[in-house]
Structure formats: structure tokens, C-alpha cells
Design a protein around this motif. Structure first.
Motif, mmCIF file in Angstrom:
data_model
loop_
_atom_site.group_PDB
_atom_site.id
_atom_site.type_symbol
_atom_site.label_atom_id
_atom_site.label_comp_id
_atom_site.label_asym_id
_atom_site.label_seq_id
_atom_site.Cartn_x
_atom_site.Cartn_y
_atom_site.Cartn_z
ATOM 1 N N SER A 127 0.912 -1.392 0.317
ATOM 2 C CA SER A 127 0.107 0.125 0.180
ATOM 3 C C SER A 127 0.603 1.447 0.233
ATOM 4 C CB SER A 127 -1.080 -0.073 1.404
ATOM 5 O OG SER A 127 -0.175 -0.369 2.147
ATOM 6 N N GLY A 128 2.053 1.271 0.706
ATOM 7 C CA GLY A 128 3.117 2.503 0.796
ATOM 8 C C GLY A 128 3.432 2.608 -0.310
ATOM 9 N N SER A 129 4.025 2.078 -0.940
ATOM 10 C CA SER A 129 4.418 2.214 -2.300
ATOM 11 C C SER A 129 3.358 2.137 -3.771
ATOM 12 C CB SER A 129 5.735 1.390 -3.364
ATOM 13 O OG SER A 129 6.675 0.896 -1.875
ATOM 14 N N PHE A 130 2.150 1.758 -3.228
ATOM 15 C CA PHE A 130 0.931 1.244 -4.212
ATOM 16 C C PHE A 130 0.422 2.902 -4.076
ATOM 17 C CE2 PHE A 130 -3.147 1.070 -4.969
ATOM 18 C CZ PHE A 130 -3.106 0.383 -6.926
ATOM 19 N N ARG A 131 0.498 3.338 -3.110
ATOM 20 C CA ARG A 131 -0.267 4.686 -3.094
ATOM 21 C C ARG A 131 0.568 5.669 -4.220
ATOM 22 N NH1 ARG A 131 1.142 8.793 -0.177
ATOM 23 N NH2 ARG A 131 2.424 6.848 1.762
ATOM 24 N N ALA A 132 1.943 5.670 -3.308
ATOM 25 C CA ALA A 132 2.637 6.725 -3.781
ATOM 26 C C ALA A 132 3.014 6.397 -6.046
ATOM 27 C CB ALA A 132 4.211 6.095 -3.464
ATOM 28 N N ALA A 133 2.524 5.285 -6.053
ATOM 29 C CA ALA A 133 2.850 5.044 -7.878
ATOM 30 C C ALA A 133 1.762 5.449 -7.887
ATOM 31 C CB ALA A 133 3.216 3.241 -8.003
ATOM 32 N N ALA A 168 9.071 15.689 -10.950
ATOM 33 C CA ALA A 168 8.773 14.175 -10.089
ATOM 34 C C ALA A 168 10.036 14.522 -9.383
ATOM 35 C CB ALA A 168 9.584 13.055 -11.481
ATOM 36 N N LEU A 169 11.103 14.797 -9.419
ATOM 37 C CA LEU A 169 11.780 15.394 -8.361
ATOM 38 C C LEU A 169 10.354 16.607 -6.904
ATOM 39 C CD1 LEU A 169 14.628 17.327 -9.746
ATOM 40 C CD2 LEU A 169 14.739 15.276 -8.257
ATOM 41 N N SER A 170 9.916 16.801 -7.360
ATOM 42 C CA SER A 170 8.544 17.261 -5.792
ATOM 43 C C SER A 170 8.364 16.512 -5.247
ATOM 44 C CB SER A 170 8.170 18.401 -6.721
ATOM 45 O OG SER A 170 7.286 18.632 -5.820
ATOM 46 N N MET A 171 7.480 15.650 -6.896
ATOM 47 C CA MET A 171 6.679 14.211 -5.822
ATOM 48 C C MET A 171 7.362 13.576 -5.263
ATOM 49 S SD MET A 171 3.546 13.975 -6.543
ATOM 50 C CE MET A 171 2.738 12.753 -6.701
ATOM 51 N N ALA A 172 9.000 13.059 -5.329
ATOM 52 C CA ALA A 172 9.814 12.742 -4.574
ATOM 53 C C ALA A 172 10.465 12.635 -3.225
ATOM 54 C CB ALA A 172 10.442 11.298 -5.337
ATOM 55 N N ILE A 186 9.274 12.738 2.544
ATOM 56 C CA ILE A 186 9.238 13.570 3.610
ATOM 57 C C ILE A 186 8.012 13.004 4.224
ATOM 58 C CG2 ILE A 186 9.103 15.458 4.499
ATOM 59 C CD1 ILE A 186 10.689 17.062 2.405
ATOM 60 N N SER A 187 6.901 12.717 3.578
ATOM 61 C CA SER A 187 5.419 12.758 4.506
ATOM 62 C C SER A 187 5.796 11.747 5.266
ATOM 63 C CB SER A 187 4.825 12.739 3.058
ATOM 64 O OG SER A 187 3.635 11.880 3.789
ATOM 65 N N VAL A 188 6.234 10.469 4.459
ATOM 66 C CA VAL A 188 6.654 8.823 4.584
ATOM 67 C C VAL A 188 7.703 8.758 6.004
ATOM 68 C CG1 VAL A 188 7.129 6.187 4.242
ATOM 69 C CG2 VAL A 188 5.734 7.759 2.898
ATOM 70 N N ARG A 189 8.520 9.383 5.784
ATOM 71 C CA ARG A 189 9.112 9.417 7.624
ATOM 72 C C ARG A 189 8.681 9.980 8.031
ATOM 73 N NH1 ARG A 189 13.437 6.463 8.199
ATOM 74 N NH2 ARG A 189 14.151 8.146 9.047
ATOM 75 N N SER A 190 7.835 11.450 7.693
ATOM 76 C CA SER A 190 7.373 11.992 9.111
ATOM 77 C C SER A 190 6.906 10.426 10.098
ATOM 78 C CB SER A 190 6.666 12.926 8.638
ATOM 79 O OG SER A 190 8.017 14.525 8.713
ATOM 80 N N GLN A 191 6.053 10.548 9.234
ATOM 81 C CA GLN A 191 4.907 9.345 9.887
ATOM 82 C C GLN A 191 4.927 8.216 10.472
ATOM 83 O OE1 GLN A 191 1.797 8.313 6.149
ATOM 84 N NE2 GLN A 191 0.553 7.143 8.025
ATOM 85 N N GLY A 215 11.148 4.005 -0.541
ATOM 86 C CA GLY A 215 10.697 3.140 -1.852
ATOM 87 C C GLY A 215 9.304 4.298 -2.128
ATOM 88 N N ALA A 216 8.444 4.347 -1.421
ATOM 89 C CA ALA A 216 7.607 5.868 -1.762
ATOM 90 C C ALA A 216 8.356 6.725 -2.852
ATOM 91 C CB ALA A 216 7.111 6.006 -0.467
ATOM 92 N N ALA A 217 9.733 7.214 -2.050
ATOM 93 C CA ALA A 217 10.024 8.432 -3.337
ATOM 94 C C ALA A 217 10.770 7.799 -4.802
ATOM 95 C CB ALA A 217 11.286 9.310 -2.337
ATOM 96 N N GLY A 218 10.840 6.597 -4.130
ATOM 97 C CA GLY A 218 11.293 5.834 -5.697
ATOM 98 C C GLY A 218 10.087 6.122 -7.118
ATOM 99 N N SER A 219 9.209 5.620 -5.788
ATOM 100 C CA SER A 219 7.868 4.694 -6.665
ATOM 101 C C SER A 219 7.380 6.168 -7.474
ATOM 102 C CB SER A 219 7.125 4.004 -5.502
ATOM 103 O OG SER A 219 7.360 3.025 -5.498
ATOM 104 N N SER A 220 6.848 6.670 -6.746
ATOM 105 C CA SER A 220 6.649 8.435 -7.039
ATOM 106 C C SER A 220 7.487 9.366 -8.021
ATOM 107 C CB SER A 220 6.578 9.178 -5.564
ATOM 108 O OG SER A 220 5.856 10.313 -6.114
ATOM 109 N N PHE A 221 8.191 8.963 -7.887
ATOM 110 C CA PHE A 221 9.487 9.911 -8.897
ATOM 111 C C PHE A 221 8.908 8.821 -10.213
ATOM 112 C CE2 PHE A 221 12.921 10.102 -11.223
ATOM 113 C CZ PHE A 221 13.451 11.644 -11.367
#
Length: 371
Positions: free
Chosen positions: A146-152, A192-196, A201-206, A285-291
Motif C-alpha cells: 500500500s505504501g509504494s502503491f499509493r505513491a505509484a 517528479a523531483l517534487s513528488m519524490a 518527507i511524508s513517509v519519514r515523518s509518519q 520506496g515511496a520516493a522512488g515509486s513516486s518519481f
């Protein structure tokens, strides 16, 4: 096998009944094949559950086989797992079992047995229970991705919609084809850079918030030194949401266990924090998927300009390509979430085209004002 379902005279069985029974048998054999194939790639509890489902489907098959044989259907005419079952297994190997389980969940929930006169009430009840079993298995897979899928998914949709809107907006404002292309590529990289960065930051903070809220394991070491008659252990459990009575009883049991330790009564570590970490994924993982997915989505509306198209032709091709991509991503989300994929696809398409239309109209407005 309930005798009341057996045809008294094979000649009285209609061709429509035979086709329906064969269709049900084919579905049951397909589901057994898929569950057994998934079980071969699992271990432990999940493997046992999948094999149990396969055995249940085999039991249901016998019902339809009995009816078909009693109706004079030859053995060679009975359906076997076909190409559809093999495609499902292949999809599971490529995209993971969660996709196949989500499809199985939808199939189990739409079983026609409750209203079919030739299916027993037990079979209809079985299908309901099967749906809940598959739902629970699919949920495990959803939690893992769910984490990486949401970001993707968010990344892909944001890339598709934002860059399409950007290209249409600047194009409507009167920029030349080369300028539109440069703008689209700049939007791709910046987005892409902004989303990553945002996802990281979002996932690390959570995760940091969860860590701060997770009970400290070191506090367990203080339990043997507590005064049995005067301590604040019950306050800990009350602070975690238990009632005063529950907290007192919980504290009493905990201290009794510490005073007379028994391996058989050890409490397993709470899975809450681990499950939460699993659901949100990792920052990288979330940053890479998002980028990657934002860049992939943002590239699609730029492709017509990269291949030399201009004007209305480039816009039409971009709109069609983005529409197809939005439809596919919406359908995938629908399948994985166990909801109708068509409705999710149309929702994605409507939102994406709506945002692009608003930006295009604003581009026309600014273009007119600049002129």
C-alpha cells in the motif's frame, strides 16, 4: 449430493441448463487451479488457507459434475481450466498475488448460487465465506504494497494530469511547439523531483510519529522492580484507552506473570506498529515509486511533441494517450480495491480531463489578454 437436484429424466434437461452447469463447473475448476497455483508459491498459513479454498472449490465441482453426468453429458465434454486460468496465474507471477486475489474476491462476491435453483444453500453460503477468506488474504497483500502503491498511483495520475494540463494551458496561450515541448519536459522533471521529495518527507515523518507513539520495550525491564501494592502500571493501560477496571485487571495479570514467568503465557509483541510500518512503506520506496511513476505519466502527453507532431494533431494524440492511461490506472485501482473497475476508470478519466479542460480555458484567457 442433494438428490432433489438430480434430473429425473435426462431428456427433460434443457440445453440452457447444460450450458449453465458447464459454465459453473468451468468457474469452479478455474478457481481451484488458481488457488493451487498460488499455494505453490506460498508457505505456512497462507499456503494452507489457499489449499483449503481449492479443496472447497473441488467439492463444489462435484455437484455440477454429478448433475451433468446424470443429464447424460459425456466426460470429454466437461470443461477444464482453460487459458483464462493460466493467464491469471501468469498475472500473479508478474504483478504479484494481490492482483489475482483481488479478482478472486470480486468473483466470489458475485457468485450466482444464491439465486440459482440448482445450487444448494450450503454452496451459496460457502461462496460468501470464501469471499471473506479471499478478502482477508488480499488485505495482507494490500498492506504489503500500500505504501509504494499509493505513491505509484498518485505519482502516475499527477504526472498524467498535471503535465497534460500544463501543455494544453501553455499551448492555448500561444506558445510555439518547441516551447511547449520544453515546458512539458521541465514540468516532468520538476514535478517528479517534487513528488519524490514530498513522498520521502511524508513517509519519514509518519514513521517517526509512529515510533514516538510505540510503547518503549525497555519499560518492560522495570516491571520486576515495581511495588506490587503501589505502582502506576494501571495508569499506563488507562492512558492507552482501557477502562479503569480493565486497566487494573491488565496490570494485575502483568505483574502476576512477571512474578511467576511461564513461557506459555508470554504475550506476543503487539503487531500494531509493525503493521502500520508495513502499510506506509519506506521513505525511499515511496520516493522512488513516486518519481518513476510521475515521470512515466508526465512523459505520455509530451510524446506527441517529441515525435514532431504540432498543433491540433499533437493535442488530440496527447488527450487520447492520457485518457487510455487514466482509464488503465483507474481500473487497476478498482481491481485491487475490490470495487468495480469501470466506475474507478471513469472517475479517473473525468477528473483528469476536467483538470486539463480548466487549465486549457485559463490558457486561452491569458492568451487573449496577452494579445
Amino acid at each position: 449430493m442433494p438428490s432433489e437436484h438430480l434430473p429425473a429424466d435426462p431428456a427433460q434437461v434443457s440445453a440452457a441448463d447444460r450450458r449453465r452447469w458447464r459454465r459453473y463447473l468451468a468457474a469452479e475448476r478455474r478457481e481451484e487451479y488458481v488457488y493451487r497455483s498460488l499455494a505453490r508459491r506460498r508457505e505456512g498459513e497462507e499456503r494452507e488457507i489457499l489449499l483449503g479454498l481449492a479443496e472447497a472449490e473441488k467439492r463444489h465441482q462435484q455437484h455440477w459434475v454429478t448433475l451433468l453426468r446424470a443429464a447424460g453429458e459425456p466426460e470429454r465434454a466437461l470443461p477444464r481450466p482453460g487459458i483464462g486460468a493460466r493467464i491469471l496465474v501468469l498475472l500473479g507471477r508478474v504483478f504479484g498475488s494481490v492482483l489475482v486475489l483481488a479478482l478472486a474476491q470480486t468473483a466470489e462476491s458475485r457468485s450466482p448460487y444464491e439465486t440459482d435453483r440448482d445450487a444448494s444453500a450450503a454452496m451459496a453460503a460457502d461462496e460468501r465465506i470464501h469471499g471473506e477468506v479471499v478478502r482477508a488474504l488480499a488485505q495482507r497483500g494490500r498492506n504489503r504494497i500500500s505504501g509504494s502503491f499509493r505513491a505509484a498511483i498518485f505519482g502516475m495520475n499527477d504526472g498524467l494530469v498535471s503535465n497534460l494540463a500544463l501543455i494544453l494551458g501553455v499551448g492555448a496561450a500561444g506558445l510555439a511547439t518547441g516551447e511547449v515541448l520544453i515546458t512539458g519536459l521541465a514540468g516532468l522533471l520538476a514535478g517528479a523531483l517534487s513528488m519524490a521529495a514530498g513522498e520521502f518527507i511524508s513517509v519519514r515523518s509518519q514513521r517517526e510519529l509512529l515510533e514516538a507513539s510505540t510503547p518503549d520495550p525497555a519499560a518492560q525491564q522495570a516491571l520486576p522492580a515495581l511495588d506490587v501494592d503501589a505502582n502506576e502500571l494501571a495508569l499506563v493501560y488507562r492512558a492507552r484507552g482501557e477502562t479503569p477496571g480493565e486497566a487494573e485487571e491488565h496490570a494485575r495479570r502483568t505483574l502476576a506473570r512477571v512474578a511467576a514467568p511461564d513461557a506459555s503465557h508470554e504475550r506476543a509483541p503487539s503487531p500494531h506498529a509493525h503493521g502500520a510500518y508495513e502499510e506506509i512503506g519506506t521513505g525511499l520506496g515511496a520516493a522512488g515509486s513516486s518519481f518513476l511513476f510521475f515521470a512515466s505519466g508526465a512523459l505520455i502527453p509530451v510524446l506527441p511533441y517529441l515525435f514532431g507532431l504540432e498543433g491540433a494533431a499533437a493535442v488530440i494524440v496527447a488527450l487520447v494517450a492520457v485518457g487510455v492511461a487514466l482509464t488503465v490506472t483507474g481500473a487497476v485501482v478498482g481491481i485491487l480495491s475490490g470495487t468495480p473497475p469501470l466506475l474507478r476508470a471513469l472517475r479517473q478519466l473525468g477528473i483528469g480531463y476536467g483538470a486539463a479542460l480548466v487549465t486549457y480555458l485559463l490558457g486561452l484567457l491569458f492568451g487573449v489578454n496577452l494579445a
